[in-house]
Design a protein around this motif. Structure first.
Motif, mmCIF file in Angstrom:
data_model
loop_
_atom_site.group_PDB
_atom_site.id
_atom_site.type_symbol
_atom_site.label_atom_id
_atom_site.label_comp_id
_atom_site.label_asym_id
_atom_site.label_seq_id
_atom_site.Cartn_x
_atom_site.Cartn_y
_atom_site.Cartn_z
ATOM 1 N N TRP A 1 14.312 -0.392 -1.039
ATOM 2 C CA TRP A 1 13.424 -0.744 0.066
ATOM 3 C C TRP A 1 12.293 -1.642 -0.426
ATOM 4 N N HIS A 2 11.685 -1.289 -1.536
ATOM 5 C CA HIS A 2 10.569 -2.086 -2.049
ATOM 6 C C HIS A 2 11.009 -3.513 -2.378
ATOM 7 N N GLY A 3 12.067 -3.641 -3.168
ATOM 8 C CA GLY A 3 12.537 -4.970 -3.531
ATOM 9 C C GLY A 3 12.999 -5.765 -2.328
ATOM 10 N N HIS A 4 13.774 -5.131 -1.470
ATOM 11 C CA HIS A 4 14.310 -5.820 -0.291
ATOM 12 C C HIS A 4 13.210 -6.290 0.636
ATOM 13 N N GLU A 5 12.260 -5.442 0.915
ATOM 14 C CA GLU A 5 11.247 -5.794 1.907
ATOM 15 C C GLU A 5 10.236 -6.807 1.405
ATOM 16 N N ALA B 1 2.222 6.452 -7.008
ATOM 17 C CA ALA B 1 1.164 7.265 -7.615
ATOM 18 C C ALA B 1 1.366 8.749 -7.346
ATOM 19 N N SER B 2 1.910 9.069 -6.167
ATOM 20 C CA SER B 2 2.121 10.482 -5.789
ATOM 21 C C SER B 2 3.506 10.631 -5.176
ATOM 22 N N PRO B 3 4.555 10.647 -6.006
ATOM 23 C CA PRO B 3 5.933 10.697 -5.479
ATOM 24 C C PRO B 3 6.148 11.890 -4.549
ATOM 25 N N PHE B 4 6.893 11.636 -3.496
ATOM 26 C CA PHE B 4 7.228 12.694 -2.540
ATOM 27 C C PHE B 4 8.632 12.427 -2.015
ATOM 28 N N ASP B 5 9.121 13.326 -1.204
ATOM 29 C CA ASP B 5 10.502 13.232 -0.714
ATOM 30 C C ASP B 5 10.589 12.203 0.405
ATOM 31 N N TRP B 6 10.782 10.966 0.002
ATOM 32 C CA TRP B 6 10.902 9.854 0.967
ATOM 33 C C TRP B 6 12.217 9.143 0.701
ATOM 34 N N GLN B 7 13.107 9.145 1.668
ATOM 35 C CA GLN B 7 14.413 8.532 1.511
ATOM 36 C C GLN B 7 14.669 7.553 2.644
ATOM 37 N N PRO B 8 14.112 6.342 2.528
ATOM 38 C CA PRO B 8 14.381 5.335 3.554
ATOM 39 C C PRO B 8 15.804 4.809 3.419
ATOM 40 N N TYR B 9 16.225 4.021 4.356
ATOM 41 C CA TYR B 9 17.509 3.328 4.278
ATOM 42 C C TYR B 9 17.563 2.547 2.957
ATOM 43 N N GLY B 10 18.587 2.822 2.159
ATOM 44 C CA GLY B 10 18.749 2.128 0.882
ATOM 45 C C GLY B 10 18.029 2.774 -0.280
ATOM 46 N N GLY B 11 17.135 3.723 -0.023
ATOM 47 C CA GLY B 11 16.379 4.362 -1.087
ATOM 48 C C GLY B 11 15.081 3.632 -1.386
ATOM 49 N N PRO B 12 14.108 4.291 -1.996
ATOM 50 C CA PRO B 12 12.783 3.690 -2.222
ATOM 51 C C PRO B 12 12.791 2.402 -3.048
ATOM 52 N N GLY C 1 -2.427 -0.701 -10.050
ATOM 53 C CA GLY C 1 -3.525 -1.669 -10.149
ATOM 54 C C GLY C 1 -3.157 -3.014 -9.547
ATOM 55 N N ALA C 2 -1.938 -3.491 -9.839
ATOM 56 C CA ALA C 2 -1.483 -4.768 -9.276
ATOM 57 C C ALA C 2 -1.400 -4.675 -7.756
ATOM 58 N N ALA C 3 -0.944 -3.535 -7.252
ATOM 59 C CA ALA C 3 -0.849 -3.350 -5.798
ATOM 60 C C ALA C 3 -2.233 -3.419 -5.155
ATOM 61 N N ALA C 4 -3.209 -2.772 -5.769
ATOM 62 C CA ALA C 4 -4.568 -2.791 -5.214
ATOM 63 C C ALA C 4 -5.135 -4.212 -5.200
ATOM 64 N N LEU C 5 -4.877 -4.965 -6.257
ATOM 65 C CA LEU C 5 -5.359 -6.343 -6.326
ATOM 66 C C LEU C 5 -4.652 -7.217 -5.291
ATOM 67 N N TRP C 6 -3.348 -7.009 -5.107
ATOM 68 C CA TRP C 6 -2.595 -7.745 -4.068
ATOM 69 C C TRP C 6 -3.207 -7.492 -2.701
ATOM 70 N N VAL C 7 -3.428 -6.209 -2.396
ATOM 71 C CA VAL C 7 -3.982 -5.847 -1.083
ATOM 72 C C VAL C 7 -5.347 -6.491 -0.885
ATOM 73 N N ALA C 8 -6.173 -6.485 -1.903
ATOM 74 C CA ALA C 8 -7.496 -7.100 -1.794
ATOM 75 C C ALA C 8 -7.388 -8.598 -1.539
ATOM 76 N N SER D 1 0.838 -1.210 0.000
ATOM 77 C CA SER D 1 0.000 0.000 0.000
ATOM 78 C C SER D 1 0.869 1.254 0.000
ATOM 79 N N TRP D 2 1.911 1.237 0.824
ATOM 80 C CA TRP D 2 2.804 2.394 0.888
ATOM 81 C C TRP D 2 3.529 2.599 -0.439
ATOM 82 N N TRP D 3 3.967 1.506 -1.043
ATOM 83 C CA TRP D 3 4.673 1.596 -2.313
ATOM 84 C C TRP D 3 3.766 2.153 -3.408
ATOM 85 N N ALA D 4 2.521 1.690 -3.462
ATOM 86 C CA ALA D 4 1.586 2.183 -4.474
ATOM 87 C C ALA D 4 1.297 3.667 -4.270
#
Length: 400
Positions: free
Chosen positions: A58-62, A44-55, A370-377, A37-40
């Motif tokens: 972070w997505h692939g790793h987690e 959809a609305s990119p913002f200044d988010w810089q987690p450890y390792g970069g976005p 769309g894939a993210a929304a279907l995964w969450v559902a 959900s956070w990734w989607a």
């Protein structure tokens, strides 16, 4: 008397700590809803988010080491009790293992201001402890056939470590190649476990006469993916294209042939079975995509990788955990009717994530969201029905 004592001790633990599948299935699936959900939202609305390792990292790793590793370990440490007859990890030891997993998620999510080695060590502790927990019962009864899962967990930990190292030294390619290697290693686990359980479940539930294994075909399907794990770690764009083409084509044909021998035609009225079959199908499909990439006919390697992650991993996990949870909580293997919708949604999610970027590149963002929304559902349906089972005692009163 010892059996009575063991049973009493097992029942004394809080239900969620009685077998590894309970906290790790619950934590892993809930985490996937949050992470996807956070990734989607970010996509959809990119913002200044810089987690450890970069976005991107972070997505692939987690999704690999947060979600995927939790479910794989939960399954293996539950199954090994049945395989060996040695009681599985539970109680305080299981609490430590689950806490190590949770610590890794918190450090990766919120540890950008901490020394990198602290984040890495905290995250790596989960797979290290999991390998020890897997090794103990197998070695105790000398069941060497199942010892292979210990080096698989250790290699997964090594790939995680190298990915952290790449992040720490600022080498994005090292970090990325390690995640690609982990993706193919996850495909390898699915190939090994799927080859064991899918034909067995199909023959048991449908009355289909199982075809005998072909040793060299099993070896070729597994061996080709082992080679691709190494290729992915080195770098898909680094190794000679003909080598990648041959390996991916061999993996596609051997795994596809193997799959066709498992009796999918006998499963179409049994959701617990066809969900496994159609999810596994994304292994040879992903190998075909890798072949097309090696030939230059497909320019986006992400399409192949998401066959393995959303399709094979996401679909197989949902099918397996809905079955394992029922069986290990003393229930009949009859999932709630709405779970059929969940199986359909996760397969559609994989198709959307793969096909939209491949066929309509301008709609890539729609494909991701769309894939993210279907995964969450899909996974929300699982949690709605199965979370109460995971935190409560078995309905038949037995430990586990």
């Amino acid at each position: 008397m010892s059996n009575v004592d063991n049973t009493s001790a097992a029942l004394a633990s809080t239900p969620i700590l009685r077998l590894a599948f309970r906290p790790l299935f619950l934590g892993g699936t809930l985490f996937s809803l949050i992470a996807i959900s956070w990734w989607a939202y970010f996509w959809a609305s990119p913002f200044d988010w810089q987690p450890y390792g970069g976005p991107i990292w972070w997505h692939g790793h987690e999704m690999l080491f947060g979600f995927g590793a939790a479910i794989v370990v939960g399954f293996l440490l539950t199954a090994v009790q049945s395989w060996t007859g040695v009681p599985g990890v539970k109680g305080n030891k299981l609490a430590v293992l689950a806490s190590a997993w949770l610590l890794g998620r918190l450090l990766v999510a919120f540890g950008a201001g901490l020394p990198g080695w602290v984040v890495a060590v905290g995250d790596l502790s989960f797979l290290f402890l999991s390998a020890l927990a897997m090794a103990y019962p197998v070695i105790k009864v000398k069941q060497w056939r199942n010892l292979m899962f210990v080096p698989i967990l250790l290699v997964l930990m090594m790939l995680n470590a190298v990915s952290h190292w790449g992040t720490l030294i600022g080498d994005a390619l090292v970090a990325l190649h390690s995640l690609h290697g982990a993706t193919l290693l996850t495909a390898l686990v699915i190939t090994i476990v799927g080859g064991r359980v899918i034909p067995f479940f199909t023959s048991s539930a449908s009355g289909y006469t199982r075809l005998p294994n072909i040793g060299w075909l099993d070896g070729l399907s597994i061996g080709s993916i082992i080679a691709l794990v190494i290729v992915a770690f080195i770098g898909f764009s680094v190794v000679p294209a003909p080598l990648l083409a041959v390996l991916s084509l061999v993996a596609a044909v051997s795994n596809g042939w193997r799959f066709l021998r498992w009796g999918i035609a006998h499963t179409l009225n049994i959701p617990l079975l066809w969900s496994l079959h159609f999810s596994y199908l994304f292994i040879p499909v992903g190998m075909v995509a890798l072949f097309l990439f090696s030939m230059g006919w497909l320019t986006n390697i992400s399409i192949a990788l998401h066959c393995f992650t959303v399709g094979a991993m996401g679909g197989m996990i949902l099918a397996m955990i809905s079955r394992v949870t029922l069986g290990h909580t003393g229930r009949k293997l009859q999932p709630p009717k709405l779970m059929t919708l969940g199986y359909i949604l996760i397969l559609i999610a994989a198709a959307v994530r793969v096909l939209l970027p491949a066929l309509l590149p301008s709609f890539t963002n729609w494909g991701i969201v769309g894939a993210a929304a279907l995964w969450v559902a899909a996974y929300s349906i699982y949690l709605f029905y199965y979370a109460p089972m995971l935190v409560s005692a078995r309905v038949d009163g037995r430990p586990g």
